[in-house]
Design a protein around this motif. Structure first.
Motif, PDB file in Angstrom:
ATOM      1  N   ARG A 107      -3.561   6.287   1.252  1.00  0.00           N
ATOM      2  CA  ARG A 107      -3.952   5.686   2.538  1.00  0.00           C
ATOM      3  C   ARG A 107      -4.602   6.734   3.441  1.00  0.00           C
ATOM      4  O   ARG A 107      -5.562   6.433   4.153  1.00  0.00           O
ATOM      5  CB  ARG A 107      -2.733   5.072   3.217  1.00  0.00           C
ATOM      6  CG  ARG A 107      -2.197   3.834   2.519  1.00  0.00           C
ATOM      7  CD  ARG A 107      -1.117   3.131   3.324  1.00  0.00           C
ATOM      8  NE  ARG A 107      -0.615   1.971   2.616  1.00  0.00           N
ATOM      9  CZ  ARG A 107       0.547   1.944   1.951  1.00  0.00           C
ATOM     10  NH1 ARG A 107       1.320   3.031   1.933  1.00  0.00           N
ATOM     11  NH2 ARG A 107       0.928   0.852   1.322  1.00  0.00           N
ATOM     12  N   ILE A 130      -2.402   0.402  -2.588  1.00  0.00           N
ATOM     13  CA  ILE A 130      -1.676  -0.863  -2.779  1.00  0.00           C
ATOM     14  C   ILE A 130      -0.935  -0.866  -4.106  1.00  0.00           C
ATOM     15  O   ILE A 130       0.242  -1.257  -4.179  1.00  0.00           O
ATOM     16  CB  ILE A 130      -2.672  -2.038  -2.698  1.00  0.00           C
ATOM     17  CG1 ILE A 130      -3.135  -2.233  -1.253  1.00  0.00           C
ATOM     18  CG2 ILE A 130      -2.048  -3.324  -3.241  1.00  0.00           C
ATOM     19  CD1 ILE A 130      -4.253  -3.248  -1.094  1.00  0.00           C
ATOM     20  N   SER A 133       1.932   1.688  -4.014  1.00  0.00           N
ATOM     21  CA  SER A 133       3.022   1.172  -3.177  1.00  0.00           C
ATOM     22  C   SER A 133       3.878   0.184  -3.957  1.00  0.00           C
ATOM     23  O   SER A 133       5.115   0.209  -3.871  1.00  0.00           O
ATOM     24  CB  SER A 133       2.446   0.512  -1.924  1.00  0.00           C
ATOM     25  OG  SER A 133       3.474  -0.059  -1.138  1.00  0.00           O
ATOM     26  N   VAL A 166      -5.877 -10.204  -2.995  1.00  0.00           N
ATOM     27  CA  VAL A 166      -5.806  -9.088  -3.942  1.00  0.00           C
ATOM     28  C   VAL A 166      -6.918  -9.215  -4.974  1.00  0.00           C
ATOM     29  O   VAL A 166      -7.551  -8.224  -5.360  1.00  0.00           O
ATOM     30  CB  VAL A 166      -4.421  -9.049  -4.615  1.00  0.00           C
ATOM     31  CG1 VAL A 166      -4.386  -7.980  -5.697  1.00  0.00           C
ATOM     32  CG2 VAL A 166      -3.331  -8.788  -3.587  1.00  0.00           C
ATOM     33  N   ASP A 195      -3.637  -4.524   2.732  1.00  0.00           N
ATOM     34  CA  ASP A 195      -2.645  -3.494   2.451  1.00  0.00           C
ATOM     35  C   ASP A 195      -1.463  -3.597   3.406  1.00  0.00           C
ATOM     36  O   ASP A 195      -0.296  -3.542   2.992  1.00  0.00           O
ATOM     37  CB  ASP A 195      -3.307  -2.118   2.557  1.00  0.00           C
ATOM     38  CG  ASP A 195      -2.336  -0.979   2.321  1.00  0.00           C
ATOM     39  OD1 ASP A 195      -1.367  -1.166   1.556  1.00  0.00           O
ATOM     40  OD2 ASP A 195      -2.546   0.112   2.896  1.00  0.00           O
ATOM     41  N   LEU A 198       0.645  -6.732   2.590  1.00  0.00           N
ATOM     42  CA  LEU A 198       1.427  -6.548   1.366  1.00  0.00           C
ATOM     43  C   LEU A 198       2.630  -5.642   1.613  1.00  0.00           C
ATOM     44  O   LEU A 198       3.721  -5.870   1.080  1.00  0.00           O
ATOM     45  CB  LEU A 198       0.547  -5.957   0.265  1.00  0.00           C
ATOM     46  CG  LEU A 198      -0.472  -6.897  -0.384  1.00  0.00           C
ATOM     47  CD1 LEU A 198      -1.402  -6.123  -1.300  1.00  0.00           C
ATOM     48  CD2 LEU A 198       0.219  -8.008  -1.166  1.00  0.00           C
ATOM     49  N   SER A 199       2.433  -4.616   2.429  1.00  0.00           N
ATOM     50  CA  SER A 199       3.526  -3.683   2.717  1.00  0.00           C
ATOM     51  C   SER A 199       4.650  -4.363   3.481  1.00  0.00           C
ATOM     52  O   SER A 199       5.836  -4.017   3.305  1.00  0.00           O
ATOM     53  CB  SER A 199       3.001  -2.487   3.517  1.00  0.00           C
ATOM     54  OG  SER A 199       2.029  -1.774   2.779  1.00  0.00           O
TER      55      SER A 199
END
Length: 216
Positions: A107, A130, A133, A166, A195, A198-199
């Motif tokens: 990132r 992504i 992670s 995605v 991103d 999704l996190s």
């Protein structure tokens, strides 16, 4: 009599030649010099067949059909290796090099590339972030050589609500990293948003989605 029954007339020969030329092996393979020469020969034979339209079956038609058959065989020999090479070429993996970076590092690299307006590289680093992670959260297994398309399928199964996003990011990665596409700042901002979502999103399956055991 037998010759007339077995040998097609000029119109039928022209139709057979057109059908052969329409096959995907000639359409999909981009012609090189040799293939263009073969194509010119096939078109010349076609023009000759057009010129024989007023005549019935005969030795001349037989000779032309034999010549067309030889040229078609040559075209197949020239085209097939190129078509097979295109069909079997593997999609490269998302991660390159021997250095393994964390999601946070990817990132940070994405932000640095974006600051320099290097959007293609920034997009690539975000996709890597992504995937890394998800590996760090034990949502997907670490898979050396994982491609962007494979990652999209795997992450889409874990986060079905964002599967389309995605998939879009994976396609953008392929277009801009391996193809000739050029990303934009708008696409980078959208990728960064994917991103972030999704996190923060609870996965639909996997270890992170399991409810903790009740205290005894």
């Amino acid at each position: 009599m037998i010759l007339g029954a077995l040998v097609p007339d000029a119109d039928e020969a022209r139709r057979l030649l057109d059908e052969e030329l329409s096959k995907h092996i000639y359409v999909e393979a981009r012609p090189n010099l040799a293939e263009r020469i073969v194509g010119d020969l096939l078109r010349a034979i076609g023009r000759l067949l057009d010129g024989l339209g007023a005549f019935g079956p005969g030795p001349g038609t037989v000779v032309l059909l034999l010549g067309a058959g030889i040229v078609v065989v040559l075209a197949v020999i020239l085209s097939r290796p190129r078509a097979n090479a295109r069909g079997t070429r593997p999609e490269p993996g998302v991660f390159t090099g021997d250095v393994r970076r964390s999601a946070a590092e990817h990132r940070s690299r994405a932000a640095a590339r974006a600051a320099d307006r290097q959007w293609n590289e920034a997009i690539a680093e975000l996709l890597r972030a992504i995937i890394r992670s998800a590996e760090e959260r034990v949502l997907v297994d670490e898979q050396p050589g994982r491609t962007a398309s494979e990652a999209a399928v795997q992450l889409g199964g874990v986060f079905p609500a964002l599967a389309a996003d995605v998939s879009w990011l994976a396609e953008l990665f392929n277009e801009t990293h391996y193809g000739r596409g050029t990303a934009s700042d708008h696409q980078y901002r959208r990728a960064a948003e994917v991103d972030a979502r999704l996190s923060a999103l609870r996965p639909a399956r996997g270890p992170a989605a399991e409810s903790p055991a009740a205290p005894r």
